[in-house]
Design an enzyme around this catalytic site. Structure first.
Site, short mmCIF file in Angstrom:
data_model
loop_
_atom_site.label_atom_id
_atom_site.label_comp_id
_atom_site.label_asym_id
_atom_site.label_seq_id
_atom_site.Cartn_x
_atom_site.Cartn_y
_atom_site.Cartn_z
CE LYS A 172 -2.80 2.61 0.36
NZ LYS A 172 -4.81 3.00 -0.17
CE LYS A 240 -3.01 7.18 7.60
NZ LYS A 240 -3.84 6.23 6.95
P1 NAP Z 1 -12.96 8.36 8.11
O1 NAP Z 1 -13.97 8.43 7.17
O2 NAP Z 1 -12.23 9.30 9.10
O3 NAP Z 1 -13.05 7.45 9.22
C1 NAP Z 1 -12.59 7.19 10.20
C2 NAP Z 1 -12.43 5.72 11.41
O4 NAP Z 1 -11.89 4.92 12.57
C3 NAP Z 1 -14.36 6.17 11.66
O5 NAP Z 1 -15.34 5.32 11.63
C4 NAP Z 1 -14.30 6.22 13.35
O6 NAP Z 1 -14.16 6.68 14.19
C5 NAP Z 1 -12.32 5.45 13.29
N1 NAP Z 1 -11.78 5.92 14.36
C6 NAP Z 1 -10.20 6.82 14.25
N2 NAP Z 1 -9.69 6.50 15.25
C7 NAP Z 1 -10.52 5.04 16.31
C8 NAP Z 1 -10.47 5.27 17.54
N3 NAP Z 1 -8.73 5.11 17.76
N4 NAP Z 1 -10.62 3.60 17.89
C9 NAP Z 1 -11.84 4.18 17.51
N5 NAP Z 1 -12.07 4.31 16.05
C10 NAP Z 1 -11.35 4.99 15.45
O7 NAP Z 1 -11.28 7.42 7.49
P2 NAP Z 1 -11.20 6.47 5.91
O8 NAP Z 1 -11.33 7.28 5.13
O9 NAP Z 1 -12.74 5.62 6.62
O10 NAP Z 1 -9.97 5.63 6.18
C11 NAP Z 1 -10.64 4.50 7.18
C12 NAP Z 1 -8.89 4.37 6.64
O11 NAP Z 1 -8.41 3.44 5.67
C13 NAP Z 1 -7.49 5.03 6.83
O12 NAP Z 1 -6.39 3.82 7.26
C14 NAP Z 1 -7.26 5.30 5.64
O13 NAP Z 1 -5.90 6.33 5.01
C15 NAP Z 1 -7.33 4.62 4.33
N6 NAP Z 1 -7.74 4.51 3.26
C16 NAP Z 1 -8.74 5.69 2.76
C17 NAP Z 1 -8.90 5.75 1.42
C18 NAP Z 1 -9.96 6.91 1.30
O14 NAP Z 1 -10.00 7.30 0.07
N7 NAP Z 1 -10.60 7.58 2.34
C19 NAP Z 1 -8.21 5.05 0.65
C20 NAP Z 1 -7.53 3.69 1.43
C21 NAP Z 1 -7.26 3.48 2.24
P3 NAP Z 1 -15.33 8.09 14.38
O15 NAP Z 1 -16.69 7.77 13.34
O16 NAP Z 1 -15.80 8.09 15.24
O17 NAP Z 1 -14.25 8.86 14.17
#
Ligand code: NAP
Length: 297
Positions: A172, A240
């Site tokens: 990744k 990040k």
């Molecule tokens: P996001 O919308 O910001 O969601 C983050 C999630 O993680 C939320 O459910 C949040 O809960 C939870 N969370 C964060 N810290 C936590 C903790 N300490 N304890 C429990 N829950 C926690 O992010 P996302 O875009 O879905 O991304 C998630 C992962 O996928 C990341 O590692 C990101 O780099 C990766 N990713 C993202 C994309 C993209 O296009 N967005 C693409 C590929 C990979 P709350 O709702 O309570 O905040």
């Protein structure tokens, strides 16, 4: 009846992925730190649990998709974390983008307790998560990958078992180097084109079909020249991932000249409050250096 599958972390990516598990007919048990975010999935048929521990108590296989390395650590080993609810033979699959080294450490700790661990980070953005067309890069042992393949097939269209645990995260990070270096090329080219007096739409049309064409030019180039900074992937999350690249590169002693430069360019944009813009806003850092704005007239 099939065993229920767990999903912890219903953010932009996790919500779409858990939704596709439901659509594929699996019984899904979900948990999200902010409970309200689980409601649409419950409406769609998921059961909700009140902690990661409770998810692990009910599901032999649990997926996680949270933000950063310390967040996965907390979901796994914090109070009421998954590790408190697992039993012998449980399997945890982490789809977050996090440190490969930390991933190997978690897998080793869980293995001592008879619990399996796979890293399965994802690429394809919110659209890919919603449509079930993610690319999923999996690290871990073959038997565990086979065990979760029906779930992976429900969430992604390109599933690649790239090696042992941690290899998915390393792959990744390879993906992220390619993404940002491609973006820098697009940004530099468009600023140069503008300074050289070219029409930017015609310039993109002229070069995108040849060797200079790329996904980034075709998809983000038009956004740049039309002043559209809506994120497919935010600068904050991109940053990040670049931090993870630089840490991992340091561990293996490899210089990452382009990635480091881009990391620092993004940092200037974060300091200006642009962390929530799309990663194609990288062009704004070059625009400030040159005094030229790469926008269509
Ligand atoms: P996001 O919308 O910001 O969601 C983050 C999630 O993680 C939320 O459910 C949040 O809960 C939870 N969370 C964060 N810290 C936590 C903790 N300490 N304890 C429990 N829950 C926690 O992010 P996302 O875009 O879905 O991304 C998630 C992962 O996928 C990341 O590692 C990101 O780099 C990766 N990713 C993202 C994309 C993209 O296009 N967005 C693409 C590929 C990979 P709350 O709702 O309570 O905040």
């Amino acid at each position: 009846m099939s065993e229920p599958v767990g999903f912890v972390g219903l953010g932009i990516m996790g919500a779409g992925m858990a939704g596709n598990l439901l659509r594929a007919g699996f019984d899904v048990v979900v948990y999200n730190r902010t409970a309200a975010r689980a409601e649409p999935l419950v409406t769609a048929g998921a059961q909700v649990a009140d902690s990661p521990r409770a998810v692990a108590e009910r599901c032999p296989v649990v997926f996680t998709c949270v933000s950063d390395t310390p967040d996965v650590e907390q979901v796994l080993f914090g109070d009421n974390g998954l590790a408190q609810g697992v039993s012998d033979g449980s399997l945890i699959v982490d789809a977050s983008t996090v440190s490969p080294e930390a991933t190997r450490g978690w897998a080793a700790t869980l293995a001592e307790r008879g619990v399996g661990f796979l890293d399965a980070p994802i690429s394809g953005g919110s659209e890919g998560a919603a449509k079930g067309t993610l690319s999923i890069m999996v690290g871990g042992d073959e038997a565990s990958v086979d065990r979760v393949r029906p779930y992976l097939d429900a969430m992604g269209s390109t599933i690649t078992h790239v090696g042992p645990v941690g290899a998915g995260q390393t792959c990744k990070l390879v993906n992220q180097i390619l993404v940002v270096v491609s973006m820098l090329g697009v940004a530099e080219a468009l600023v140069f084109a503008k300074a050289g007096g070219l029409d930017l739409e015609k310039t993109i049309a002229a070069v995108e079909g040849g060797a200079a064409g790329s996904w980034m030019l075709a998809n983000r180039g038009p956004q740049v020249i039309r002043d559209d900074w809506r994120p497919g992937f935010t600068i904050d999350l991109q940053q990040k991932d670049l931090r993870l690249v630089m840490e991992a590169a340091d561990e293996v002693g490899v210089p990452t000249i382009a990635t480091s430069t881009i990391f620092h360019l993004y940092r200037t944009l974060q300091r200006d409050g642009l962390g929530a813009e799309g990663n194609h806003a990288l062009v704004k850092a070059l625009e400030r250096l040159s005094g030229i704005q790469a926008r269509q007239e």
